[in-house]
Design a protein around this motif. Structure first.
Motif, short mmCIF file in Angstrom:
data_model
loop_
_atom_site.label_atom_id
_atom_site.label_comp_id
_atom_site.label_asym_id
_atom_site.label_seq_id
_atom_site.Cartn_x
_atom_site.Cartn_y
_atom_site.Cartn_z
N LYS A 1 -3.62 5.09 -8.84
CA LYS A 1 -4.67 4.25 -8.30
C LYS A 1 -4.51 3.98 -6.80
CE LYS A 1 -5.48 1.80 -12.67
NZ LYS A 1 -5.53 0.47 -13.35
N CYS A 2 -3.48 4.57 -6.20
CA CYS A 2 -3.17 4.30 -4.80
C CYS A 2 -3.68 5.41 -3.88
CB CYS A 2 -1.67 4.15 -4.60
SG CYS A 2 -0.96 2.68 -5.36
N ASN A 3 -4.03 5.00 -2.68
CA ASN A 3 -4.36 5.93 -1.60
C ASN A 3 -3.47 5.56 -0.42
OD1 ASN A 3 -5.60 7.90 -0.05
ND2 ASN A 3 -7.19 6.50 0.66
N PHE A 4 -2.48 6.41 -0.14
CA PHE A 4 -1.50 6.13 0.91
C PHE A 4 -1.98 6.67 2.25
CE2 PHE A 4 0.96 6.05 -3.01
CZ PHE A 4 1.81 4.96 -2.82
N GLN A 5 -1.98 5.79 3.27
CA GLN A 5 -2.37 6.17 4.62
C GLN A 5 -1.12 6.30 5.49
OE1 GLN A 5 -5.67 6.67 5.44
NE2 GLN A 5 -6.14 6.25 3.28
N PHE A 6 -1.10 7.34 6.32
CA PHE A 6 0.04 7.52 7.22
C PHE A 6 -0.03 6.50 8.35
CE2 PHE A 6 1.94 9.27 11.09
CZ PHE A 6 3.23 9.52 10.64
N MET A 7 1.12 5.86 8.63
CA MET A 7 1.21 4.89 9.73
C MET A 7 2.46 5.18 10.55
SD MET A 7 0.14 1.26 7.98
CE MET A 7 -1.53 0.96 7.38
N SER A 8 2.37 4.97 11.85
CA SER A 8 3.51 5.22 12.73
C SER A 8 4.54 4.10 12.67
CB SER A 8 3.04 5.42 14.17
OG SER A 8 2.36 4.27 14.64
N ARG A 9 4.15 2.96 12.13
CA ARG A 9 5.08 1.85 11.94
C ARG A 9 4.63 1.04 10.73
NH1 ARG A 9 3.43 -3.10 13.64
NH2 ARG A 9 5.59 -3.74 14.03
N PRO A 10 5.55 0.36 10.04
CA PRO A 10 5.17 -0.42 8.86
C PRO A 10 4.23 -1.55 9.25
CG PRO A 10 7.45 -0.86 9.49
CD PRO A 10 7.00 0.31 10.30
N PRO A 11 3.25 -1.86 8.41
CA PRO A 11 2.27 -2.90 8.73
C PRO A 11 2.86 -4.30 8.61
CG PRO A 11 1.92 -2.10 6.51
CD PRO A 11 2.98 -1.23 7.11
N GLY A 12 2.30 -5.22 9.37
CA GLY A 12 2.71 -6.61 9.26
C GLY A 12 4.06 -6.90 9.90
N GLU A 13 4.51 -8.12 9.72
CA GLU A 13 5.78 -8.57 10.31
C GLU A 13 6.88 -8.74 9.27
OE1 GLU A 13 6.06 -8.66 13.51
OE2 GLU A 13 3.92 -8.21 13.78
N VAL A 14 6.52 -8.64 8.01
CA VAL A 14 7.51 -8.81 6.94
C VAL A 14 8.23 -7.49 6.70
CG1 VAL A 14 7.83 -9.43 4.52
CG2 VAL A 14 6.09 -10.59 5.88
N ALA A 15 9.55 -7.56 6.48
CA ALA A 15 10.35 -6.36 6.21
C ALA A 15 9.83 -5.65 4.97
CB ALA A 15 11.82 -6.74 6.03
N ARG A 16 9.75 -4.33 5.03
CA ARG A 16 9.22 -3.56 3.92
C ARG A 16 10.27 -2.54 3.47
NH1 ARG A 16 4.08 -5.01 3.66
NH2 ARG A 16 3.72 -3.57 1.95
N TYR A 17 10.11 -2.07 2.23
CA TYR A 17 11.04 -1.08 1.70
C TYR A 17 10.25 0.03 1.01
CZ TYR A 17 10.33 -3.03 -2.98
OH TYR A 17 9.77 -3.45 -4.16
N CYS A 18 10.88 1.18 0.91
CA CYS A 18 10.26 2.34 0.27
C CYS A 18 10.34 2.19 -1.24
CB CYS A 18 10.97 3.62 0.73
SG CYS A 18 10.44 5.12 -0.11
N ASN A 19 9.23 2.38 -1.93
CA ASN A 19 9.21 2.24 -3.38
C ASN A 19 9.89 3.38 -4.10
OD1 ASN A 19 6.63 0.55 -2.48
ND2 ASN A 19 7.26 -0.17 -4.49
N ALA A 20 10.20 4.45 -3.38
CA ALA A 20 10.89 5.58 -4.00
C ALA A 20 12.40 5.40 -3.96
CB ALA A 20 10.50 6.89 -3.31
N CYS A 21 12.94 5.06 -2.79
CA CYS A 21 14.39 4.99 -2.63
C CYS A 21 14.92 3.58 -2.42
CB CYS A 21 14.84 5.87 -1.46
SG CYS A 21 14.29 5.27 0.16
N GLU A 22 14.01 2.62 -2.24
CA GLU A 22 14.36 1.21 -2.05
C GLU A 22 15.12 0.93 -0.76
OE1 GLU A 22 16.21 -0.38 -5.57
OE2 GLU A 22 14.30 -0.48 -6.61
N ARG A 23 15.08 1.87 0.19
CA ARG A 23 15.67 1.64 1.50
C ARG A 23 14.60 1.08 2.44
NH1 ARG A 23 20.31 3.69 3.12
NH2 ARG A 23 19.47 4.27 5.17
N ASP A 24 15.04 0.39 3.49
CA ASP A 24 14.11 -0.23 4.42
C ASP A 24 13.18 0.78 5.07
OD1 ASP A 24 15.28 -2.67 3.91
OD2 ASP A 24 16.56 -2.65 5.70
N VAL A 25 11.98 0.36 5.34
CA VAL A 25 11.02 1.16 6.10
C VAL A 25 11.00 0.62 7.52
CG1 VAL A 25 8.58 1.71 6.39
CG2 VAL A 25 9.58 1.71 4.10
#
Length: 244
Positions: free
Chosen positions: A66-90
């Motif tokens: 159900k997801c549509n992933f858009q390419f971004m040059s930097r993670p959105p927002g100011e909150v720290a994000r992580y990759c849902n595949a490897c759980e490492r920081d984005v």
């Protein structure tokens, strides 16, 4: 599609040339480790995974129908994000789904669903019920599982192994160390035999065979996670594993 030379928005002052290297590098796009095929500016020592150098504007993934992933040059927002595949920081380039809030590193988003060298076949799963041969835990992140269902490896654990052993290289950035010293880092991939033995209680002969198979599986997992799932890279890493 691969080109011998490209222009890239993240490094507009010079063109990037397609290169192949057996020396680990840190991608200046997604900030994750890489090896093998990549695009490089030798003047500035700037590197990009192929997936980061030639991204898709948007992608879908079979794990998130159900997801549509858009390419971004930097993670959105100011909150720290992580990759849902490897759980490492984005911290750099990312594929982001606005509706679900999921994030994927470019190389994680493009992980092959099947790794097959003719002898060992590994399938990518979002979740597996069996424990990982590296950490001994279930769940955690996406996993590669052998067709015989005896060997499981979290994508997160493969990355952890690399980070643990390339910490000095990644920590000091691009400024420290010669090519020779960086090549030496390759031989510091963990002693996989000892790692896998802790999760098997069998006779000595069966343990050795199991560890050999698990080590072979790791070769291909490492290749895929680093952005170049080729048998050539797997062979290079395999020789290093045998040296450890």
């Amino acid at each position: 599609m691969k080109y011998s030379e490209i222009s890239h928005f993240s490094h507009p002052i010079h063109k990037l040339r397609f290169e192949y290297s057996e020396v680990p590098f840190k991608c200046d796009g997604c900030k994750e480790a890489g090896i093998g095929s990549h695009y490089k500016c030798n003047i500035c020592d700037f590197d990009l995974h192929v997936h980061c150098a030639i991204p898709s504007s948007s992608i879908t993934h079979p794990f998130y129908t159900k997801c549509n992933f858009q390419f971004m040059s930097r993670p959105p927002g100011e909150v720290a994000r992580y990759c849902n595949a490897c759980e490492r920081d984005v911290t750099g380039f990312v594929y982001h789904c606005k509706s679900c809030g999921f994030d994927l590193h470019p190389c994680c988003a493009k992980l092959p669903t099947v790794l097959d060298d003719g002898e060992v076949k590994l399938y990518l799963y979002r979740k597996v019920s069996a424990s990982c041969h590296r950490c001994g835990r279930k769940g955690r992140s996406w996993s590669y599982r052998s067709s015989c269902k005896k060997y499981n490896l979290h994508v997160a654990c493969v990355k952890d192994m690399l980070v643990e052993n390339w910490y000095d290289y990644l920590g000091r950035g691009k400024s420290g160390g010669s090519i020779g010293s960086n090549r030496k880092l390759q031989t510091r991939i963990p002693s996989l035999k000892n790692t896998f033995q802790t999760h098997h209680h069998k006779s000595k002969g069966k343990v050795q065979k199991c560890c050999e198979m698990a080590g072979l599986a790791v070769q291909f997992c490492i290749s895929a996670v680093l952005g170049d799932p080729t048998t050539l890279i797997a062979g290079v890493i395999g020789s290093l594993i045998s040296m450890s």
